[in-house]
Design an enzyme around this catalytic site. Structure first.
Site, mmCIF file in Angstrom:
data_model
loop_
_atom_site.group_PDB
_atom_site.id
_atom_site.type_symbol
_atom_site.label_atom_id
_atom_site.label_comp_id
_atom_site.label_asym_id
_atom_site.label_seq_id
_atom_site.Cartn_x
_atom_site.Cartn_y
_atom_site.Cartn_z
ATOM 1 N N GLY A 71 0.805 -1.215 0.000
ATOM 2 C CA GLY A 71 0.000 0.000 0.000
ATOM 3 C C GLY A 71 0.839 1.267 0.000
ATOM 4 O O GLY A 71 0.496 2.250 -0.661
ATOM 5 N N ASN A 151 -7.877 4.106 8.499
ATOM 6 C CA ASN A 151 -7.261 2.979 9.196
ATOM 7 C C ASN A 151 -7.322 3.101 10.712
ATOM 8 O O ASN A 151 -7.206 2.117 11.422
ATOM 9 C CB ASN A 151 -5.808 2.808 8.744
ATOM 10 N N GLN A 179 -7.610 -0.264 3.549
ATOM 11 C CA GLN A 179 -8.398 -0.818 4.652
ATOM 12 C C GLN A 179 -9.717 -1.433 4.194
ATOM 13 O O GLN A 179 -10.252 -2.300 4.866
ATOM 14 C CB GLN A 179 -8.684 0.259 5.709
ATOM 15 N N SER A 199 -3.522 -3.520 -0.665
ATOM 16 C CA SER A 199 -2.398 -4.254 -0.093
ATOM 17 C C SER A 199 -2.852 -5.646 0.329
ATOM 18 O O SER A 199 -3.953 -5.804 0.862
ATOM 19 C CB SER A 199 -1.856 -3.486 1.117
ATOM 20 N N ALA A 200 -1.997 -6.653 0.107
ATOM 21 C CA ALA A 200 -2.397 -8.040 0.382
ATOM 22 C C ALA A 200 -2.464 -8.362 1.873
ATOM 23 O O ALA A 200 -3.334 -9.112 2.314
ATOM 24 C CB ALA A 200 -1.428 -9.001 -0.307
ATOM 25 N N HIS A 201 -1.549 -7.790 2.669
ATOM 26 C CA HIS A 201 -1.444 -8.285 4.046
ATOM 27 C C HIS A 201 -2.558 -7.790 4.953
ATOM 28 O O HIS A 201 -2.665 -8.211 6.103
ATOM 29 C CB HIS A 201 -0.067 -7.970 4.646
ATOM 30 N N THR A 237 12.107 -7.316 -10.463
ATOM 31 C CA THR A 237 11.640 -8.692 -10.641
ATOM 32 C C THR A 237 10.394 -8.931 -9.799
ATOM 33 O O THR A 237 10.344 -8.562 -8.632
ATOM 34 C CB THR A 237 12.757 -9.675 -10.220
ATOM 35 N N CYS A 325 -0.092 7.207 20.654
ATOM 36 C CA CYS A 325 0.477 8.174 21.568
ATOM 37 C C CYS A 325 0.293 7.674 22.995
ATOM 38 O O CYS A 325 -0.464 6.755 23.252
ATOM 39 C CB CYS A 325 -0.176 9.543 21.426
HETATM 40 C C1 LIG Z 1 -1.676 -0.471 6.011
HETATM 41 C C2 LIG Z 1 -2.072 0.745 5.263
HETATM 42 C C3 LIG Z 1 -1.222 1.295 4.278
HETATM 43 C C4 LIG Z 1 0.154 0.744 4.014
HETATM 44 O O1 LIG Z 1 0.111 -0.509 3.365
HETATM 45 P P1 LIG Z 1 1.439 -1.417 3.381
HETATM 46 O O2 LIG Z 1 1.109 -2.549 2.451
HETATM 47 O O3 LIG Z 1 1.636 -1.860 4.791
HETATM 48 O O4 LIG Z 1 2.552 -0.570 2.879
HETATM 49 C C5 LIG Z 1 -1.671 2.391 3.582
HETATM 50 N N1 LIG Z 1 -2.876 2.934 3.821
HETATM 51 C C6 LIG Z 1 -3.713 2.437 4.745
HETATM 52 C C7 LIG Z 1 -5.049 3.074 4.942
HETATM 53 C C8 LIG Z 1 -3.332 1.331 5.492
HETATM 54 O O5 LIG Z 1 -4.161 0.861 6.422
#
Ligand SMILES: *Cc1c(COP(=O)(O)O)cnc(C)c1O
Length: 389
Positions: A71, A151, A179, A199-201, A237, A325
Site C-alpha cells: 500500500g 485505518n 483498509q 495491499s495483500a497483508h 523482478t 500516543c
Molecule cells: C496499512 C495501510 C497502508 C500501508 O500498506 P502497506 O502494504 O503496509 O505498505 C496504507 N494505507 C492504509 C489506509 C493502510 O491501512
C-alpha cells in the site's frame, strides 16, 4: 490459551489456503517471469492468471493493475506519478487531514518541491465533505487523493460522490483503499476513480505485495525505475509467490464478502454495545454507521492507552492504541486531532480491529476482562484524579 488477535487493521494472519497457493512458487517454480525459458514462463503465466483473476474480482481490466510492494508504494506511486506527469498542467493537490502517513508524507515531500497541497478538514466523525472538495478545486488542480476507509477510526469516506465531482472537473482521483479492499465493495467502473491502492497483508495475504489500479488512459509516471516489468510502469523482478498469494486472498475475500461482512459486523456491534453498556465515560470514535465492518475505536477517559494495551496483551488480547500516543511520548494522532477529540480522551483510545478468524468467544472474553482492567487503570491514573479534582 491462544491469544485473541484484534489488530487486523495492522496486519492479518495469512490464510492457509493462501500459503498453499504460494508454496510452489517458493520451491519448484522459482523462475524469473522475464526469462524466456519454460520455468520463467510458468512464473509469468501465474502472474498473468493472477492479474486476470483480481481484475475480474474487482471489475477492472487486467491491464489496469500494476503489482507493487504494498500500500505504501502504491500511494507513493499514484501521487508522485500523477504530480510529476501533470506538473505542466498545474501544481495543486487536494487531500484530507486524516490520510495514512504514506499519503500525507508523500504530500509533504511534494510540498517542499513546489506543489500546493490542500489538506481538507473532516467533521467530528471523520467524514470529508464532498462540497469541500468541489470548492477546493481550481484551474491548477491536478489530483484529489481521499482514502476510502480510515485505518484508525474506520470511517468510510464518500468516495463515489467525490469521484463524480473530480470527473466533472477533469481532475484525477486517487483513493487509498487499503483498509476497505476486499471488505467493502467499491464500484471501479462508476465514474471517476482513476487510481486505487490496495495491499495483500490486510486481507489475509502475504506482506510486501499490493497493487495500484490505474484506469485505462490515465498516464502517470513510474515510481520505481529500472527494467520493463509491468509494461514499464513498475520495475523490479516480480514477487511471484507474493502476487500469487495476493490473488488467492482476493478470491477468498470477494467470494465470501457478504457472509464475512455480516459475521464481522455482528461481532463488531456486539463489542461496541458491550463496551458502552459496561464501561462508563467511553466514547465510540468514527462514524456510527459509515464505518468499516471490522473497526471498533473507543476512548476511555482517564486511562493511558499504552497501559491498557499492555494489560490486555498480558491477558492474551492483541489490539492497538487508537492514537499511537501515550503519556510518555505525548505525540498525538493526527486523525484524533482532526476529529477534535480532546487530549484526555485521545490518550485513552484503543482500536480493536476484527477479522474473519475471530469468533464470538473472542468478543465474550474481551468483554469479560476489559471493564476490570479499565477500572484498575483509572484508579491508579493520576491523570484521571487530576481531571476529577
Ligand atoms: C496499512 C495501510 C497502508 C500501508 O500498506 P502497506 O502494504 O503496509 O505498505 C496504507 N494505507 C492504509 C489506509 C493502510 O491501512
Amino acid at each position: 490459551m491462544n491469544p485473541i488477535y484484534l489488530d487486523n487493521a495492522a496486519t492479518t494472519q495469512v490464510d492457509s489456503a493462501v500459503m498453499e497457493a504460494m508454496l510452489p512458487y517458493l520451491t519448484d517454480l522459482y523462475g524469473n517471469p522475464s526469462s524466456i525459458h519454460t520455468i520463467g514462463q510458468l512464473a509469468r503465466r501465474a502472474i498473468e492468471q493472477t492479474r486476470n483473476s483480481i481484475a475480474k474480482n474487482i471489475g477492472a481490466y487486467p491491464d489496469e493493475l500494476v503489482f507493487t510492494s504494498g500500500g505504501t508504494e502504491s500511494n507513493n506511486h499514484a501521487i508522485q506519478g500523477a504530480a510529476f506527469a501533470l506538473r505542466d498542467r498545474g501544481n495543486r493537490i487536494i487531500t484530507s487531514s486524516v490520510e495514512h502517513h504514506s499519503v500525507l508524507k508523500t504530500c509533504h515531500y511534494l510540498e517542499r518541491r513546489g506543489f500546493e497541497i490542500v489538506y481538507l478538514s473532516v467533521d467530528g466523525n471523520g467524514l470529508v465533505d464532498p462540497d469541500d472538495v468541489q470548492r477546493a478545486i481550481n484551474g491548477r488542480t491536478i489530483l484529489v487523493s481521499i482514502m476510502h476507509a480510515n485505518n484508525e477510526i474506520g470511517t468510510i469516506e464518500p468516495v463515489e460522490d467525490i469521484a463524480r465531482i473530480t470527473s466533472e472537473h477533469g481532475v484525477l482521483f486517487h483513493t487509498d483503499a487499503v483498509q476497505s479492499f476486499g471488505h467493502v465493495p467499491i464500484e471501479l467502473h462508476n465514474p471517476g476513480i482513476d487510481l486505487l491502492s490496495a495491499s495483500a497483508h490486510k486481507i489475509h495475504g502475504p506482506k510486501g505485495v499490493g497493487l495500484l489500479y490505474i484506469r485505462r488512459g490515465t498516464r502517470i509516471h513510474p515510481f520505481i525505475h529500472g527494467g520493463k516489468q509491468e509494461d514499464g510502469r513498475r520495475a523490479s523482478t516480480h514477487n511471484v509467490p507474493g502476487i500469487v498469494g495476493f490473488g488467492k486472498s482476493v478470491s477468498i475475500a470477494i467470494e465470501h464478502i457478504e457472509r464475512i461482512r455480516r459475521k464481522i459486523t455482528g461481532l463488531r456491534d456486539k463489542l461496541i454495545q458491550g463496551i458502552i453498556n459496561h464501561i462508563r465515560e467511553v466514547r465510540l470514535n468514527g462514524h456510527p454507521s459509515k464505518r468499516l465492518p471490522n473497526n471498533v475505536h473507543v476512548s476511555f477517559r482517564g486511562v493511558d492507552g499504552e497501559s491498557l494495551l499492555l494489560s490486555l496483551d498480558m491477558s492474551g488480547v492483541a489490539c492497538s492504541t487508537g492514537s499511537a500516543c501515550s503519556f510518555a511520548t505525548l505525540e498525538q494522532s493526527h486523525v484524533l486531532q482532526a476529529i477534535g477529540l480532546d487530549e484526555g480522551m485521545a490518550i485513552g483510545s484503543m482500536r480493536f480491529s476484527l477479522g474473519r478468524f475471530n469468533s464470538e468467544d473472542d468478543i465474550d472474553r474481551v468483554l469479560e476482562i476489559l471493564p476490570g482492567i479499565v477500572d484498575r487503570l483509572r484508579s491508579v491514573s493520576s491523570f484521571h484524579s487530576n481531571n476529577q479534582g
